[in-house]
Motif scaffolding. Structure first.
Motif, short mmCIF file in Angstrom:
data_model
loop_
_atom_site.label_atom_id
_atom_site.label_comp_id
_atom_site.label_asym_id
_atom_site.label_seq_id
_atom_site.Cartn_x
_atom_site.Cartn_y
_atom_site.Cartn_z
N LYS A 132 0.84 -1.21 0.00
CA LYS A 132 0.00 0.00 0.00
C LYS A 132 0.87 1.26 0.00
CE LYS A 132 -3.42 -2.78 0.39
NZ LYS A 132 -3.36 -3.52 -0.88
N ASP A 145 0.63 3.79 1.95
CA ASP A 145 0.75 4.47 3.24
C ASP A 145 2.21 4.67 3.62
OD1 ASP A 145 -1.92 4.13 3.26
OD2 ASP A 145 -1.89 2.37 4.58
N GLN A 158 -5.85 -1.43 -10.45
CA GLN A 158 -4.84 -1.38 -9.39
C GLN A 158 -3.43 -1.63 -9.90
OE1 GLN A 158 -6.24 -3.98 -6.17
NE2 GLN A 158 -6.20 -2.09 -4.99
#
Lengths: 288, 311
Positions: free
Chosen positions: A114, A116, B275
């Motif tokens: 991800k 983050d 994605q």
């Protein structure tokens, strides 16, 4: 006092910048390839350190032992299987190929980890040193020390070992190296592997200090490039000089015009250097 | 040069008929097709004719989007704002080109790459004018229906594409185009025989910027909202390179075909694998370079005599 703090910060950060740049500089010098995947390899190294610390509690500097051979293998295979096919092609082709590889690796990291921002937080914290009002966090000192060790090891490898001398020989004069019986293809792969190993190790050290995210890879790449141009391509000492110079300019710039203009500042510096002194601060031909 | 020009005109005419298909989706796709065509044709001037690996497309695009956007919020009309953008991009890039194009090879590539980052940072910091990271809302240019709006922006982009194509054909037939080819083949020699290489390169950089800037302007008005990380996206710099590599470097018809093929691929990938779309783009780049380095054209033998273009 502020001046002393800025100087110390620049010295610490400069060694780390040198560590980021040195593998990039090696690949550029020897293969004449701008390795755009370098930034993502650094981030991958940082994730390795972060993941191992989270799950097993292994301290990042021990991870270096694992990172170096692993990333060497990755780099060696990348060069052998993919880059070698286009190594003689024009700049645009090799550049775009490494960009494509970078897109794949970066997207894979975003997919699995991800986007983050994560931080490797050592528990217990190592605290910070304070000498005469100048404050340096201990984890930074450790990272800097390891960055210097890595740089020194590369220097020794290139100076003392047979393989290292062959790498330098290919950098100096490819054709002459071939005539001396050097297997250029395997030297290319070794140089690229070394570049990748250094990127991975730099990433492990960065994990100690900076937040980790796939989005930071282009910033690392940009720093590596500026350091190479400032210090001069293809020398260990040049990378150190370039790293400290960049860190110094950034540190002073942050005080004078504010940190939000860091990229603009280093870009202007880059252009100025490329035009006025294209060989860099310590530029020489040869990787010594 | 005559036959490829006819093919190019025919290709543009086919694209222009797209509104007959009717729905807003086809028009949106058509508008993006025109935009990509502009990117590819413009990049081809520096990357194909001149042989310099430029990554500056995103910088021009973002610059154009913000110039038009800011002028519109200050009350300028759309045509005026676009004209100003055209001139500003042309002049700005020419001046910049005179500096940046002194660098060769890798150095130029990375300098043009960092130009994107620098402009993004400047726009991010100039909060008063551009709204910084919050982005910029652009006033609506017309009050037409959704379909009317879509047709309007499609034709705006199409006209920009037609102008770009005309400019590229004119350049390749002119002394300028000849000079650029000389520089690509041997810059030192071109300089020796008295060609003002700096001037030629700087004009080429300006020309490759101006319509990309206009495309950015139209894009900004079209989507009504822009922010720095959207319009200064480095992928805008890479896409034209991929398109040109697909279509064949140096050939205007080739790169427009490359743009269309690329758009088709991108649409399929975006729709099904959102994605991992940038990873798939990377994979496409790698496969293309390893197995089809001379573009799709080489699949059909040497149908078009391409310029010997190789950067």
């Amino acid at each position: 006092m502020l001046a002393a703090q800025v100087l110390v910060n620049a010295a610490v950060l400069g060694c780390l910048y040198a560590c980021i740049a040195i593998g990039f500089s090696l690949v550029w010098g020897v293969l004449n390839v701008i390795n755009l995947i370098h930034g993502s390899l650094i981030v991958l190294g940082a994730y390795l350190a972060w993941g191992l610390y989270q799950w097993t509690g292994i301290l990042p500097w021990y991870v270096l032992v694992l990172t170096a051979p692993l990333f060497f293998g990755i780099g060696y295979l990348l060069q052998r299987l993919l880059l070698n096919r286009v190594i003689t092609a024009p700049v645009l082709v090799t550049l775009t190929l490494t960009f494509g590889l970078d897109l794949i690796l970066n997207n894979a990291m975003i997919y699995f980890f991800k986007a983050d921002y994560r931080k490797l937080t050592l528990v217990p914290s190592l605290g910070s040193l304070s000498i005469g009002g100048v404050v340096v966090p201990v984890d930074r000192v450790i990272a800097t020390a390891f960055a210097l060790v890595l740089t020194g090891l590369l220097y020794l490898l290139l100076r003392r070992s047979r393989v290292g001398r062959a790498v330098v020989a290919v950098r100096l004069d490819r054709d002459a190296a071939v005539l001396m019986g050097v297997d250029v293809k395997s030297i290319y792969a070794i140089a690229f592997g070394l570049g990748a190993a250094l990127a991975g190790c730099a990433g492990v050290l960065m994990a100690l200090i900076f937040p980790i995210s796939p989005l930071t890879s282009s910033a690392y790449l940009g720093k590596a490039f500026v350091v190479c141009v400032l210090g001069g391509l293809g020398s260990v000492s040049g990378a150190l000089a370039g790293g400290v110079a960049l860190a110094l300019v950034e540190g002073i710039g942050a005080v004078v015009v504010g940190p939000s203009y860091a990229t603009t500042l280093s870009f202007l510096l880059l252009i100025a250097f490329l035009i006025v002194r294209p060989q860099g601060l310590l530029g020489r031909k040869g990787f010594e | 040069m005559i036959r490829p020009s006819i093919v190019l005109v025919a290709l543009l005419a086919v694209i222009a008929l797209l509104p007959l298909a009717g729905d807003a989706y086809a028009l949106r796709l058509g508008t993006i097709a025109c935009m990509y065509g502009i990117f590819a044709l413009s990049w081809n001037i520096v990357g194909g004719f001149l042989g310099y690996p430029s990554f500056a497309t995103a910088a021009f695009f973002g610059f154009g989007a913000y110039t038009t956007g800011v002028l519109m919020t200050l009350g300028a009309s759309l045509p005026l704002a676009l004209l100003a953008t055209l001139v500003a991009s042309l002049v700005g890039a020419s001046v910049l080109g005179a500096v940046l194009l002194r660098l060769r090879g890798h150095y130029f590539a990375i300098a043009s790459l960092s130009l994107v980052e620098v402009l993004r940072e400047v726009v991010n910091n100039a909060t008063d004018l551009t709204g910084g990271g919050m982005g910029l809302n652009i006033p609506l240019a017309s009050n037409a229906s959704i379909l009317g709006d879509a047709i309007f922006y499609f034709y705006a982009m199409w006209i920009a594409l037609a102008l770009t194509a005309a400019m590229v054909v004119a350049v390749s037939a002119s002394k300028l185009g000849f000079g650029l080819a000389c520089i690509r083949q041997n810059e030192t020699a071109a300089n020796m025989v008295g060609l003002n290489t700096t001037l030629y390169k700087s004009i080429a950089f300006g020309l490759s910027a101006c319509f990309v800037g206009v495309a950015g302007g139209i894009y900004a008005v079209w989507v009504h909202y822009i922010d720095p990380s959207d319009v200064f996206d480095i992928l805008y710099s890479v896409k034209p390179i991929v398109m040109s590599l697909m279509g064949g470097l140096g050939s205007p018809v080739g790169v427009v075909c490359g743009a269309l093929v690329y758009l088709g691929l991108e649409e399929v990938v975006w729709r099904n694998y959102i994605q991992i779309h940038s990873g798939l783009l990377g994979l496409l780049v790698v496969l293309l370079l390893l197995f089809l380095p001379h573009g799709l054209v080489s699949l059909r033998g040497r149908l078009f005599r391409r310029g010997t273009g190789h950067a």
